[in-house]
Scaffold this active site. Structure first.
Site, mmCIF file in Angstrom:
data_model
loop_
_atom_site.group_PDB
_atom_site.id
_atom_site.type_symbol
_atom_site.label_atom_id
_atom_site.label_comp_id
_atom_site.label_asym_id
_atom_site.label_seq_id
_atom_site.Cartn_x
_atom_site.Cartn_y
_atom_site.Cartn_z
ATOM 1 N N ARG A 1 -1.013 -1.750 -7.239
ATOM 2 C CA ARG A 1 -1.225 -2.997 -6.073
ATOM 3 C C ARG A 1 -2.216 -4.228 -6.594
ATOM 4 O O ARG A 1 -2.128 -5.890 -6.578
ATOM 5 C CB ARG A 1 -1.289 -2.485 -4.770
ATOM 6 C CG ARG A 1 -1.777 -3.129 -3.443
ATOM 7 C CD ARG A 1 -1.975 -2.902 -2.698
ATOM 8 N NE ARG A 1 -3.161 -3.293 -1.352
ATOM 9 C CZ ARG A 1 -2.483 -4.450 -0.662
ATOM 10 N NH1 ARG A 1 -1.369 -4.630 0.017
ATOM 11 N NH2 ARG A 1 -3.517 -4.816 0.409
ATOM 12 N N TYR B 1 -9.717 -10.805 -6.207
ATOM 13 C CA TYR B 1 -8.950 -10.981 -7.496
ATOM 14 C C TYR B 1 -9.178 -12.704 -8.496
ATOM 15 O O TYR B 1 -8.777 -12.102 -9.267
ATOM 16 C CB TYR B 1 -7.844 -11.429 -7.080
ATOM 17 C CG TYR B 1 -7.272 -10.004 -6.407
ATOM 18 C CD1 TYR B 1 -7.238 -8.843 -7.300
ATOM 19 C CD2 TYR B 1 -7.242 -9.470 -5.370
ATOM 20 C CE1 TYR B 1 -6.228 -7.652 -6.471
ATOM 21 C CE2 TYR B 1 -7.204 -8.653 -4.867
ATOM 22 C CZ TYR B 1 -6.886 -7.127 -4.845
ATOM 23 O OH TYR B 1 -5.631 -5.806 -4.868
ATOM 24 N N LYS C 1 -1.908 -3.187 7.756
ATOM 25 C CA LYS C 1 -3.059 -2.537 8.898
ATOM 26 C C LYS C 1 -3.589 -3.110 9.465
ATOM 27 O O LYS C 1 -2.915 -4.345 9.962
ATOM 28 C CB LYS C 1 -4.707 -2.197 7.500
ATOM 29 C CG LYS C 1 -4.102 -1.524 6.554
ATOM 30 C CD LYS C 1 -5.771 -1.486 5.987
ATOM 31 C CE LYS C 1 -5.956 -0.557 5.037
ATOM 32 N NZ LYS C 1 -7.086 -1.032 3.745
ATOM 33 N N ARG D 1 1.303 -1.501 0.040
ATOM 34 C CA ARG D 1 0.020 0.136 0.007
ATOM 35 C C ARG D 1 0.684 1.491 -0.001
ATOM 36 O O ARG D 1 2.398 1.138 0.416
ATOM 37 C CB ARG D 1 -0.962 0.160 1.149
ATOM 38 C CG ARG D 1 -1.647 -1.005 1.412
ATOM 39 C CD ARG D 1 -2.206 -1.000 2.518
ATOM 40 N NE ARG D 1 -3.601 -2.402 2.916
ATOM 41 C CZ ARG D 1 -3.288 -3.675 3.372
ATOM 42 N NH1 ARG D 1 -2.106 -3.625 4.164
ATOM 43 N NH2 ARG D 1 -4.367 -4.531 3.766
ATOM 44 N N HIS E 1 -2.885 2.930 -6.209
ATOM 45 C CA HIS E 1 -4.173 1.953 -5.774
ATOM 46 C C HIS E 1 -3.582 0.601 -7.155
ATOM 47 O O HIS E 1 -3.628 -0.653 -6.420
ATOM 48 C CB HIS E 1 -4.947 1.939 -5.524
ATOM 49 C CG HIS E 1 -5.343 0.760 -4.147
ATOM 50 N ND1 HIS E 1 -4.521 0.657 -3.197
ATOM 51 C CD2 HIS E 1 -6.765 0.439 -4.354
ATOM 52 C CE1 HIS E 1 -5.326 -0.559 -2.006
ATOM 53 N NE2 HIS E 1 -5.828 -0.616 -3.262
ATOM 54 N N HIS F 1 -3.544 -8.856 3.729
ATOM 55 C CA HIS F 1 -5.718 -9.014 3.959
ATOM 56 C C HIS F 1 -5.779 -10.041 5.048
ATOM 57 O O HIS F 1 -5.821 -11.179 5.874
ATOM 58 C CB HIS F 1 -6.446 -9.830 3.069
ATOM 59 C CG HIS F 1 -6.416 -8.910 2.154
ATOM 60 N ND1 HIS F 1 -6.492 -9.455 0.369
ATOM 61 C CD2 HIS F 1 -6.063 -7.550 1.464
ATOM 62 C CE1 HIS F 1 -6.222 -8.168 -0.313
ATOM 63 N NE2 HIS F 1 -6.505 -7.053 -0.048
#
Length: 304
Positions: free
Chosen positions: A253, A285, A182, A159, A250, A276
């Site tokens: 990515r 995806y 994250k 990111r 983005h 994730h």
């Protein structure tokens, strides 16, 4: 006749709460305050009396549905309605606290949103970004910096915040990078030789000392590189190359994930590489890859 408002002080306290306590961006603060103002005006007319803090704290599901129906009549899309509802919930929770009410805002289901699929960028177009950096009228170290950051997004699936958050402690770059993503979730990503070379080239040119605990990527005055500058560099590059407007940082990515999946990567591995928290975030995806294959079929098959 429009009922009198509860006074400007409630909205000012709401604005201060968003800016000072929640530290939201100026754009988000303006949007949330505008939503609160619209809600107060609507409910004042709807009730035929001033929408005081106590009255707002007692708003019902029917009241909120009436407001949202009115907003949909103004032409709001599902996504905009969902954002409006999110702002309403936050505002009414704040109002309840202000009014000393223990009741929670009424629960109301938002519109169902269609999850948009990211568009991958072709590998050749991504590599052309490096040439576009060199064509810019900017110092050589800035060109090298921007290319290294963009290559981190595509080559390692980072990111923007993860790339700009790297420190000098990662130097010299090895075969892997340890990333804190994250939720402070750590992960290890492999580093391709081209990416190692790009970062080493930048590190050799940057005019600032890259201390162990200081940002790796710097602005022109030596401070941390702003994500906005990364977006601007990508915007200038895509316009120079004639790429579509959705070719954003983005999207690099997304391209990393899509190209890996097309090359045979399994979803669990992809989940780990992307950082994730749940597999459901990665499963999108599979749809991206199916869409890509359909495009190839329609453009290439003689019977399509």
């Amino acid at each position: 006749m429009t009922a009198p408002s509860p006074g400007p002080h409630l909205l000012e306290r709401w604005r201060a709460h968003l800016a000072d306590n929640r530290r939201l961006s100026l754009h988000t603060v303006r949007a949330y305050v505008a939503t609160a103002e619209r809600l107060i005006d609507f409910l004042g007319d709807h009730w035929g009396e001033a929408a005081s803090a106590q009255r707002l704290a007692d708003a019902t599901q029917a009241d909120l549905r009436a407001f949202l129906a009115s907003r949909r009549g103004d032409g709001l899309t599902n996504r905009s309605t969902a954002r409006e509802l999110s702002a309403i919930r936050a505002f009414l929770a704040f109002v309840a606290c202000e009014a000393g009410s223990a009741s929670a805002p009424p629960r109301i289901r938002g519109p169902r949103l269609k999850r948009s699929l990211p568009r991958p960028i072709a590998p050749d177009d991504i590599m052309a970004l490096g040439d576009s950096m060199a064509a810019r009228n900017a110092p050589a170290w800035v060109q090298a910096r921007d290319w290294a950051v963009l290559l981190l997004l595509y080559g390692a699936g980072l990111r923007i915040s993860e790339a700009t958050g790297l420190t000098g402690s990662v130097l010299p770059i090895g075969e892997t990078l340890r990333i804190i993503g994250k939720g402070n979730k750590p992960r290890v990503v492999p580093v391709l030789p081209q990416l190692r070379d790009a970062i080493a080239h930048y590190a050799a040119l940057v005019p600032f000392a890259l201390e162990h605990d200081q940002p790796l990527f710097r602005g022109t005055r030596g401070g941390p590189l702003s994500p906005a500058l990364v977006r601007r560099a990508m915007m200038n590059a895509r316009r120079l190359l004639g790429l579509p407007e959705d070719a954003t940082p983005h999207a690099l990515r997304h391209s990393f994930a899509t190209h890996l999946l097309a090359g045979g990567a399994d979803l669990r591995s992809l989940q780990e590489l992307l950082g994730h928290a749940s597999l459901s975030s990665t499963q999108i995806y599979t749809h991206v890859d199916a869409a890509h294959l359909l495009d190839v079929y329609e453009n290439s098959h003689p019977r399509a």
